[in-house]
Design a protein around this motif. Structure first.
Motif, short mmCIF file in Angstrom:
data_model
loop_
_atom_site.label_atom_id
_atom_site.label_comp_id
_atom_site.label_asym_id
_atom_site.label_seq_id
_atom_site.Cartn_x
_atom_site.Cartn_y
_atom_site.Cartn_z
N GLU A 188 16.41 2.64 17.75
CA GLU A 188 17.39 2.90 18.81
C GLU A 188 18.39 3.95 18.34
OE1 GLU A 188 19.71 2.63 22.38
OE2 GLU A 188 17.59 2.42 21.86
N PHE A 189 18.81 3.85 17.09
CA PHE A 189 19.76 4.83 16.55
C PHE A 189 19.08 6.17 16.26
CE2 PHE A 189 21.88 0.80 14.86
CZ PHE A 189 22.75 0.72 15.95
N ILE A 190 17.91 6.13 15.65
CA ILE A 190 17.19 7.37 15.34
C ILE A 190 16.85 8.14 16.62
CG2 ILE A 190 14.98 8.28 14.49
CD1 ILE A 190 16.86 7.60 12.23
N GLN B 135 5.56 -1.74 14.07
CA GLN B 135 4.36 -0.95 13.78
C GLN B 135 4.73 0.52 13.58
OE1 GLN B 135 1.61 -1.91 16.93
NE2 GLN B 135 1.60 -4.08 16.40
N ARG B 136 5.65 1.00 14.39
CA ARG B 136 6.11 2.38 14.23
C ARG B 136 6.75 2.57 12.85
NH1 ARG B 136 10.69 5.16 18.18
NH2 ARG B 136 11.00 7.09 16.98
N ASN C 97 14.06 3.03 -1.43
CA ASN C 97 15.06 3.60 -2.35
C ASN C 97 16.48 3.49 -1.79
OD1 ASN C 97 13.14 5.02 -4.37
ND2 ASN C 97 12.41 5.70 -2.37
N THR C 98 16.90 2.28 -1.42
CA THR C 98 18.25 2.15 -0.87
C THR C 98 19.30 2.29 -1.96
OG1 THR C 98 18.39 -0.27 -1.14
CG2 THR C 98 17.36 0.56 0.89
N LYS D 280 6.56 7.44 7.38
CA LYS D 280 6.70 7.72 5.95
C LYS D 280 8.15 7.92 5.54
CE LYS D 280 3.42 10.09 4.09
NZ LYS D 280 2.52 11.19 3.64
N SER D 281 8.92 8.61 6.38
CA SER D 281 10.33 8.87 6.07
C SER D 281 11.13 7.58 6.02
CB SER D 281 10.92 9.81 7.12
OG SER D 281 12.31 9.94 6.94
#
Length: 229
Positions: free
Chosen positions: A34-36, A69-70, A83-84, A75-76
């Motif tokens: 929703e944010f992306i 699923q998305r 790696n948080t 990959k991003s």
């Protein structure tokens, strides 16, 4: 560009059951997209950094959605989750909104993490939007206002209910009852039917009851941020 800070748990043991826990995938994935999709910048962090544990039950086929699923094919996004940054390396001043997904993990670590306490208080004092879903409100329990009162005192809030905890048979496993603790802090706890979408908005604080409420909570965040522009 609006900037969103997600905080995921680092805790992965489901009490003394020998089972694993963490964050609930759907509660992260829906809000994340929703944010992306609204072209917001998202940062994901956790108390210990690295890869936050995901609740294995949230990976089961019956708990998958289009968004989960998305996510798993993105990959991003998966690289971000691998790696948080460590929670104490981020500053609330760099973000517009704080978002805390649930899963049972937050009950053990985010409920008492001092770095999160400071971040929540900084967001609150700067009048920024704070949102938490399901067990995510456990991450708000320590935060106080400038008078020393809970930031949730006299606020309309929701979260994973006692009835829902009993239904999933974890009411004797969790370290405390989230519903009871929220009430003890003086909040006005509201709830709907078990596992039905339900979101409460009181000023800058937005809370969702369960996994089904996560995406709606994120939509409410977007609505408020747009009205603030």
């Amino acid at each position: 560009m609006k900037k969103i800070l997600f905080v995921l748990p680092s805790h992965d043991d489901l009490g003394n059951t020998g089972q694993k826990t963490g964050y609930w995938l759907e509660e992260f994935a829906g809000p994340y997209y929703e944010f992306i999709d609204n072209e917001y910048e998202v940062t994901i962090t956790s108390p210990k950094g690295g890869k936050p544990p995901v609740d294995p039950k949230s990976l089961l086929k019956e708990n998958q959605t289009d968004y989960t699923q998305r996510l798993q094919n993105d990959k991003s996004a998966m690289e971000k989750l691998e790696n948080t940054p460590i929670l104490n390396q981020v500053s609330a001043s760099d973000y517009d909104t704080l978002f805390l997904p649930g899963g049972h993990g937050p009950m053990w670590d985010l409920s008492k993490d001092k770095d999160l306490k400071k971040i929540v208080e900084d967001f609150y004092n700067d009048r920024k939007v704070i949102s938490a879903v399901c067990h995510g409100p456990a991450g708000l329990l320590q935060a106080t206002d400038k008078n020393g009162d809970s930031i949730l005192k006299n606020k309309r809030v929701t979260g994973f209910t006692n009835s829902e905890e009993e239904t999933v048979k974890l009411d004797k496993t969790v370290p405390f009852s989230l519903e009871n603790r929220l009430k003890e802090l003086g909040s006005n706890f509201e709830k709907s039917e078990n596992f039905q979408p339900f979101v409460v908005n009181d000023g800058q604080i937005i809370t969702g009851q369960n996994p089904a409420s996560a995406f709606l909570a994120a939509k409410k965040v977007v609505e408020i941020l747009r009205n603030m522009e």
